[in-house]
Write a protein that holds these residues in place. Structure first.
Motif, mmCIF file in Angstrom:
data_model
loop_
_atom_site.group_PDB
_atom_site.id
_atom_site.type_symbol
_atom_site.label_atom_id
_atom_site.label_comp_id
_atom_site.label_asym_id
_atom_site.label_seq_id
_atom_site.Cartn_x
_atom_site.Cartn_y
_atom_site.Cartn_z
ATOM 1 N N HIS A 1 11.377 -2.559 -4.798
ATOM 2 C CA HIS A 1 10.174 -2.450 -3.876
ATOM 3 C C HIS A 1 8.857 -2.268 -5.556
ATOM 4 N N TYR A 2 7.323 -2.602 -4.893
ATOM 5 C CA TYR A 2 6.497 -3.372 -6.084
ATOM 6 C C TYR A 2 4.995 -2.247 -6.212
ATOM 7 N N GLY A 3 5.066 -2.088 -5.099
ATOM 8 C CA GLY A 3 4.267 -0.871 -5.705
ATOM 9 C C GLY A 3 3.817 -1.248 -4.114
ATOM 10 N N TRP A 4 2.406 -0.216 -4.340
ATOM 11 C CA TRP A 4 1.731 0.122 -2.501
ATOM 12 C C TRP A 4 0.964 -0.906 -1.895
ATOM 13 N N ARG A 5 0.235 -2.008 -3.400
ATOM 14 C CA ARG A 5 -0.425 -2.985 -3.140
ATOM 15 C C ARG A 5 0.543 -4.413 -2.485
ATOM 16 N N ASP A 6 1.583 -4.437 -3.736
ATOM 17 C CA ASP A 6 2.381 -5.677 -1.683
ATOM 18 C C ASP A 6 2.568 -4.681 -1.120
ATOM 19 N N THR A 7 2.973 -4.045 -0.671
ATOM 20 C CA THR A 7 3.367 -3.473 0.767
ATOM 21 C C THR A 7 2.282 -4.097 1.648
ATOM 22 N N ALA A 8 1.603 -3.521 1.688
ATOM 23 C CA ALA A 8 -0.227 -4.107 1.722
ATOM 24 C C ALA A 8 0.098 -5.541 2.149
ATOM 25 N N LEU A 9 0.240 -6.464 1.032
ATOM 26 C CA LEU A 9 0.152 -7.237 1.532
ATOM 27 C C LEU A 9 0.788 -7.654 1.925
ATOM 28 N N ASP A 10 2.096 -7.239 1.800
ATOM 29 C CA ASP A 10 3.736 -7.922 2.447
ATOM 30 C C ASP A 10 2.678 -7.354 4.690
ATOM 31 N N HIS B 1 5.063 -14.437 -0.545
ATOM 32 C CA HIS B 1 4.028 -14.412 0.748
ATOM 33 C C HIS B 1 4.615 -15.563 2.052
ATOM 34 N N GLU C 1 9.655 -2.500 4.101
ATOM 35 C CA GLU C 1 8.947 -1.617 3.479
ATOM 36 C C GLU C 1 9.706 -0.705 2.923
#
Length: 227
Positions: A162-171, A90, A141
């Protein structure tokens, strides 16, 4: 007389070089590649100044320092802090997005003055800056996603993770935080540089927008086709 900014820039360049050596010691290709790219980016203002005889003036050290901070945070993350410290990603995204936003903000401010069709009001400039920063964030992303897929298809470790879509949203959320901070604080650190090269600034913004839009569309298509 040695300026504090210059000392800070040199210290960060040495620190990034240290992460490169640590990546080599660990035989970690992803860490090595990311450190090498970060080190190159940290020297980019100096290289452009020497190679193209550009005068960055007082903006140069600020740009180099900001690039160095963002690069060093990312390099430490690649050495393990992304996995061991939940909030490290973050912080890295916020700092990097703020750098992108500050550059875009300067470009949009100068570009708006050059174009009679773009009202140079704070809402227009601020909105364009935040949206552009988020678009670049989406592009990044997708680069991570494609890098992961390519690595898996070739059975090699991807240079980006790439850590997944939840991580993408947080990024993307923290990308927005960095961009909003620049707009709300009216950070004009790079406006003098954009004003010195108004034509090049406008062209660079246009090309960057095109690359981000077209590149994102192509990478999204590749990701969808790859499942």
């Amino acid at each position: 007389m040695v300026e504090p900014l210059d000392v800070g820039v040199l210290s960060l360049q040495v620190a990034i070089a240290g992460t490169l050596l640590e990546g080599v010691r660990r035989r970690d290709p992803a860490a090595v590649v990311n450190a090498a790219v970060s080190l190159g980016a940290a020297f980019l203002p100096l290289a452009l100044g020497v190679g193209l005889s550009l005068e960055f003036g007082e903006v140069g050290p600020v740009l180099s320092l900001w690039i160095g901070v963002a690069g060093f945070l990312h390099c430490l993350g690649m050495l393990g802090l992304y996995e061991s410290v939940p909030w490290w990603d973050h912080v890295t995204h916020t700092v990097s997005a703020a750098l992108v936003a500050a550059l875009v903000y300067a470009g949009v401010l100068v570009g708006a003055r050059q174009s009679p069709h773009v009202p140079p009001g704070p809402l227009t400039v601020g909105g364009a800056t935040v949206l552009s920063t988020l678009a670049i964030g989406v592009f990044w992303e997708l680069v991570e996603l494609v890098a992961r897929d390519v690595g898996e298809s070739l059975d090699v470790e991807p240079v980006l993770v790439h850590y997944g879509w939840r991580d993408t949203a947080l990024d993307l959320g923290f990308d927005a935080v960095g961009a909003l901070a620049v707009v709300l604080l009216d950070v004009r650190s790079f406006v003098p540089l954009a004003e010195a090269f108004p034509g090049a600034t406008t062209a660079l913004l246009a090309w960057t927008t095109g690359i981000v839009v077209v590149g994102s569309a192509l990478m999204a298509l590749v990701a969808l086709l790859g499942g």
